[in-house]
Design a protein around this motif. Structure first.
Motif, mmCIF file in Angstrom:
data_model
loop_
_atom_site.group_PDB
_atom_site.id
_atom_site.type_symbol
_atom_site.label_atom_id
_atom_site.label_comp_id
_atom_site.label_asym_id
_atom_site.label_seq_id
_atom_site.Cartn_x
_atom_site.Cartn_y
_atom_site.Cartn_z
ATOM 1 N N TYR A 28 0.857 -1.181 0.000
ATOM 2 C CA TYR A 28 0.000 0.000 0.000
ATOM 3 C C TYR A 28 0.899 1.238 0.000
ATOM 4 N N VAL A 68 -10.936 -3.654 -4.239
ATOM 5 C CA VAL A 68 -9.910 -4.413 -3.523
ATOM 6 C C VAL A 68 -10.266 -5.900 -3.467
ATOM 7 N N ALA A 71 -9.472 -7.433 -6.749
ATOM 8 C CA ALA A 71 -8.026 -7.553 -6.935
ATOM 9 C C ALA A 71 -7.450 -8.701 -6.108
ATOM 10 N N LEU A 110 -0.133 -7.544 -5.171
ATOM 11 C CA LEU A 110 -1.213 -6.548 -5.166
ATOM 12 C C LEU A 110 -0.628 -5.232 -4.700
ATOM 13 N N ASN A 111 -0.830 -4.180 -5.498
ATOM 14 C CA ASN A 111 -0.317 -2.855 -5.171
ATOM 15 C C ASN A 111 -1.443 -1.827 -5.282
ATOM 16 N N ILE A 112 -1.539 -0.995 -4.264
ATOM 17 C CA ILE A 112 -2.505 0.106 -4.293
ATOM 18 C C ILE A 112 -1.736 1.406 -4.077
ATOM 19 N N THR A 154 -2.240 5.781 -4.096
ATOM 20 C CA THR A 154 -3.142 6.934 -4.163
ATOM 21 C C THR A 154 -2.340 8.221 -4.104
ATOM 22 N N GLU A 164 -4.959 4.037 -7.940
ATOM 23 C CA GLU A 164 -4.437 2.991 -8.818
ATOM 24 C C GLU A 164 -4.370 1.678 -8.051
ATOM 25 N N ILE A 165 -4.831 0.627 -8.678
ATOM 26 C CA ILE A 165 -4.745 -0.697 -8.081
ATOM 27 C C ILE A 165 -4.246 -1.667 -9.140
ATOM 28 N N ASN A 185 -2.880 -5.726 -9.784
ATOM 29 C CA ASN A 185 -2.789 -7.077 -9.220
ATOM 30 C C ASN A 185 -2.455 -8.093 -10.298
#
Length: 333
Positions: free
Chosen positions: A202, A226, A229, A245-247, A249, A259-260, A262
């Motif tokens: 995150y 989420v 993903a 998995l990357n989030i 903001t 942005e998300i 996966n």
């Protein structure tokens, strides 16, 4: 079972009504009525395509009454002795169809909201119990470190402290600046993903809680993105034994950027073309109906945002831009 037969019953009602009208009469009013029906079908083409999935998603007790009214209008068409009354009956069938087109997407969204909020309340209680337990155990950890120092066990102290610090940082970085309803979602999904072997990162330069939506829409937006993903990454991990998995903001120039990214596997690349445009597209398997992507798309559209996505090297990147000013004005109303 309902998802197969329910749309068929509705189709048969329309079919019998039109057959009865054209067998009994043939005049200009019927042709005009048929043109109106064709115009409705053309204008609401996308909504009609999604109708069988909405019918499957909604409880039958919330949808059966419109079918009952249409059957009554069909009986009027069949039993009436004059063309005028038959046309009125057919208009009634079409009017019920318009109500269905307008009402069912809203009912599906409300049903999803209720289910998600019930789940989120449970999750928030669980996650904040975790935080409370950390605080409760803090003194025990201090005592343990103090004992190791007394024993002159410097290596054990360092190892113990690193493990403890990593646990605290993992939670604190996730909930930093977040309100309870979003912190609970992020914590829960991070733990679920990591439990399945997914590497989670995150990078929240702007708190997710300041997304320019009201809290109800925020929960739906974040939960669907989420969860999709995490489950997409889990499916990929089962196939290739690795996933991420990357989030991310940020706020830039009055625009909130979410942005998300996966790990994801699409055996049929053509599904990507309509991932957020069609109700039936889902990356979760055959038992899912793609309601999540449908909700995300509608939320972004209703808040004047832009959604784009890209699939490259087995990674699905979704980028959403939402204007802060328009969003805040909308949320305040």
């Amino acid at each position: 079972m309902k998802s197969f037969y329910y749309p068929g019953i509705i189709f048969i009602i329309h079919l019998i009504g039109w057959i009865q009208l054209f067998v009994s009469h043939s005049n200009l009013s019927l042709i005009i009525l048929l043109c109106i029906s064709g115009g409705i079908s053309f204008y609401y083409h996308n909504e009609l395509k999604q109708m069988r999935f909405l019918l499957a998603a909604l409880p039958i007790e919330e949808t059966i009454y419109i079918v009952g009214i249409q059957i009554v209008f069909l009986l009027i068409v069949i039993l009436a002795g004059t063309v005028e009354i038959q046309v009125v009956g057919m208009c009634g069938i079409l009017f019920c169809e318009l109500i269905r087109i307008k009402l069912y997407p809203r009912l599906a969204k409300e049903k999803e909201q209720i289910v998600q909020f019930e789940a989120k309340i449970t999750e928030m209680n669980e996650q904040f119990l975790t935080i409370r337990s950390q605080r409760h155990d803090f003194l025990k950890h201090v005592n343990a470190i103090d004992y190791l120092i007394d024993q002159d066990a410097s290596v054990e102290v360092k190892r113990y402290f690193r493990e403890l610090l990593g646990e605290y940082q993992g939670i604190n970085q996730t909930i930093k600046g977040e309100e309870a309803h979003i912190a609970a979602i992020l914590l829960k999904e991070k733990k679920r993903a990591e439990k399945n072997g997914t590497k989670v990162v995150y990078k929240l330069d702007a708190p997710v809680s300041v997304i320019p939506m009201n809290k109800i829409d925020q929960v739906q937006f974040v939960t669907n993105l989420v969860e999709n993903a995490v489950e997409g990454a889990q499916s990929y991990h089962m196939r290739f034994n690795r996933s991420s998995l990357n989030i991310r903001t940020e706020i830039h120039g009055g625009i909130y950027i979410f942005e998300i990214k996966n790990s994801a596997y699409f055996p049929d690349k053509h599904l990507l073309d309509k991932l957020f445009d069609s109700f039936e597209i889902s990356t979760k398997g055959e038992n899912h109906q793609g309601l999540g992507t449908f909700i995300i798309s509608k939320l972004v559209e209703s808040h004047h945002g832009r959604l784009s996505y890209n699939y490259f090297h087995d990674e699905l990147l979704i980028k959403i831009k939402l204007p802060l000013i328009v969003g805040n004005e909308k949320s305040a109303k």
